[in-house]
Motif scaffolding. Structure first.
Motif, PDB file in Angstrom:
ATOM      1  N   ARG A 200       1.813  28.228 -28.490  1.00  0.00           N
ATOM      2  CA  ARG A 200       2.622  28.807 -29.555  1.00  0.00           C
ATOM      3  C   ARG A 200       4.056  28.268 -29.522  1.00  0.00           C
ATOM      4  O   ARG A 200       4.641  27.961 -30.572  1.00  0.00           O
ATOM      5  N   LEU A 203       4.136  24.879 -30.984  1.00  0.00           N
ATOM      6  CA  LEU A 203       3.967  24.879 -32.436  1.00  0.00           C
ATOM      7  C   LEU A 203       5.222  25.366 -33.146  1.00  0.00           C
ATOM      8  O   LEU A 203       5.632  24.793 -34.164  1.00  0.00           O
ATOM      9  N   GLU A 204       5.861  26.409 -32.582  1.00  0.00           N
ATOM     10  CA  GLU A 204       7.006  27.032 -33.241  1.00  0.00           C
ATOM     11  C   GLU A 204       8.346  26.477 -32.772  1.00  0.00           C
ATOM     12  O   GLU A 204       9.373  26.711 -33.419  1.00  0.00           O
ATOM     13  N   ASP A 316      -4.836  22.644 -25.058  1.00  0.00           N
ATOM     14  CA  ASP A 316      -5.353  22.003 -26.271  1.00  0.00           C
ATOM     15  C   ASP A 316      -6.241  22.961 -27.052  1.00  0.00           C
ATOM     16  O   ASP A 316      -6.183  23.011 -28.295  1.00  0.00           O
ATOM     17  N   ARG A 319      -4.017  25.470 -28.805  1.00  0.00           N
ATOM     18  CA  ARG A 319      -3.347  24.849 -29.964  1.00  0.00           C
ATOM     19  C   ARG A 319      -4.306  24.767 -31.152  1.00  0.00           C
ATOM     20  O   ARG A 319      -3.919  25.016 -32.292  1.00  0.00           O
ATOM     21  N   GLU A 320      -5.557  24.424 -30.876  1.00  0.00           N
ATOM     22  CA  GLU A 320      -6.547  24.353 -31.946  1.00  0.00           C
ATOM     23  C   GLU A 320      -6.752  25.715 -32.592  1.00  0.00           C
ATOM     24  O   GLU A 320      -6.871  25.822 -33.821  1.00  0.00           O
ATOM     25  N   LEU A 322      -4.578  28.139 -32.813  1.00  0.00           N
ATOM     26  CA  LEU A 322      -3.393  28.462 -33.631  1.00  0.00           C
ATOM     27  C   LEU A 322      -3.398  27.671 -34.938  1.00  0.00           C
ATOM     28  O   LEU A 322      -3.035  28.200 -35.984  1.00  0.00           O
ATOM     29  N   GLN A 323      -3.812  26.428 -34.865  1.00  0.00           N
ATOM     30  CA  GLN A 323      -3.816  25.593 -36.065  1.00  0.00           C
ATOM     31  C   GLN A 323      -4.900  26.023 -37.053  1.00  0.00           C
ATOM     32  O   GLN A 323      -4.721  25.918 -38.275  1.00  0.00           O
ATOM     33  N   LEU A 324      -6.000  26.556 -36.520  1.00  0.00           N
ATOM     34  CA  LEU A 324      -7.066  27.048 -37.387  1.00  0.00           C
ATOM     35  C   LEU A 324      -6.683  28.346 -38.069  1.00  0.00           C
ATOM     36  O   LEU A 324      -7.115  28.633 -39.180  1.00  0.00           O
ATOM     37  N   GLY A 325      -5.865  29.140 -37.359  1.00  0.00           N
ATOM     38  CA  GLY A 325      -5.443  30.425 -37.903  1.00  0.00           C
ATOM     39  C   GLY A 325      -6.535  31.459 -37.804  1.00  0.00           C
ATOM     40  O   GLY A 325      -7.618  31.213 -37.248  1.00  0.00           O
TER      41      GLY A 325
END
Length: 327
Positions: A200, A203-204, A316, A319-320, A322-325
């Motif tokens: 997170r 990403l942020e 990793d 991160r995936e 978070l990116q998928l939501g």
């Protein structure tokens, strides 16, 4: 067809084990805690071939009855309270689910073996926490058992009961598992807390990871490797105790550093870690490291994934997510 019965099948190790056994052509039965529908649903989606039985690990009659009904060839007892920190809040429950339940499983396995006249091979998932403040490092199978937490004490009882039933003629291997991780580790564990927070922050571009003692050293391995060790131990010609570990230690601070560097923070990783004294445990085992020479020699087992790659794979994965939501 060979039948396997797995307690804790919805956990990190249980899921990997179910996949492994089904791939080998076994019929796999697993105990699922009542009310844990979400975990059961995830498991069914991942390993649809597993046959799940709903019940409480603390229900001794149900547990023993299931083993008598299924009549498995292999039993893997992985279930119980899995958090040392939680065990301080629920010491009696921990004793029941991580200690007494193991005795119930072993007694049921022994009775089944006596009834059917064939070997019933068992694995008790033991823990490095049974050693507590170990007399020496690295720890091996001869290291004195002297736990310092309710979790360690419960696991120590189960470990000793494995030896008791081995003396009665039951093929029961006790795999003394040191810390092992994967992307399937629950968020309640400090390792997954670190990797999810690092993902997170990456990403942020902001945020911190709040931790307790950064100097605690652990021997971290890759969960599927440790499942492999348990399967090897179950099928080995001689049942025994086996340390399952990498032989390397790293601090919690190192874990956080590798995770934060993985998301591109470089030397700035230190700015994203804060210490909260409230997160310190009442009693901590500062250094745990295992000598798995016996497992290497007798089981042909080897760890396949090194520390930095374990952390990296977990980061990793987070991160995936978070990116998928939200799914």
């Amino acid at each position: 067809m060979t039948l396997a019965f797995v307690t804790g099948i919805t956990g990190q190790d249980g899921g990997y084990l179910a996949e492994r056994l089904l791939d080998e052509g076994l019929e796999v039965h697993g105990l699922v805690r009542a009310g844990d529908e979400a975990a059961a649903g995830e498991l069914r989606a991942r390993v649809p071939g597993a046959i799940l039985h709903v019940g409480d690990l603390g229900d001794t009659d149900l547990l023993a009855g299931l083993i008598a009904e299924v009549q498995p060839d292999e039993i893997y007892n992985l279930a119980g309270i899995s958090s040392v920190a939680y065990s301080w809040h629920e010491p009696i429950l921990t004793a029941q689910l991580s200690g007494v339940a193991a005795a119930v499983v072993l007694e049921a396995a022994w009775r089944l073996q006596e009834q059917v006249g064939r070997p019933v091979r068992c694995v008790q998932a033991s823990s490095s926490e049974i050693f507590g403040h170990a007399a020496h490092a690295p720890q091996d199978e001869a290291t004195p058992v002297r736990p310092v937490s309710p979790y360690g004490a419960a696991k120590a009882y189960a470990h000793q009961m494995a030896n008791v039933y081995r003396g009665r003629g039951l093929h029961v291997a006790a795999c003394i598992l040191f810390n092992h991780e994967s992307p399937r580790r629950p968020l309640t564990f400090v390792t997954r807390k670190i990797t999810s927070a690092a993902a997170r922050i990456g990403l942020e571009g902001a945020g911190v990871i709040t931790l307790g003692d950064l100097d605690v050293r652990r021997d971290w391995g890759w969960a599927p490797d440790y499942v492999d060790a348990m399967v090897r131990a179950a099928r080995h010609s001689v049942a025994d105790d086996y340390i399952v570990a990498t032989g390397e230690t790293h601090t919690v601070a190192e874990f956080a550093e590798v995770a934060l560097r993985r998301v591109g923070l470089g030397d700035a990783w230190r700015d994203h870690v804060v210490i909260d004294p409230e997160l310190m445990r009442p009693v901590e085992t500062p250094t745990m490291v295992g000598d798995a020479s016996k497992a290497r020699r007798e089981l042909g087992w080897e760890p396949s994934v090194r520390f930095a790659e374990i952390v990296g794979r977990m980061v990793d994965h987070d991160r995936e997510l978070l990116q998928l939501g939200p799914q």
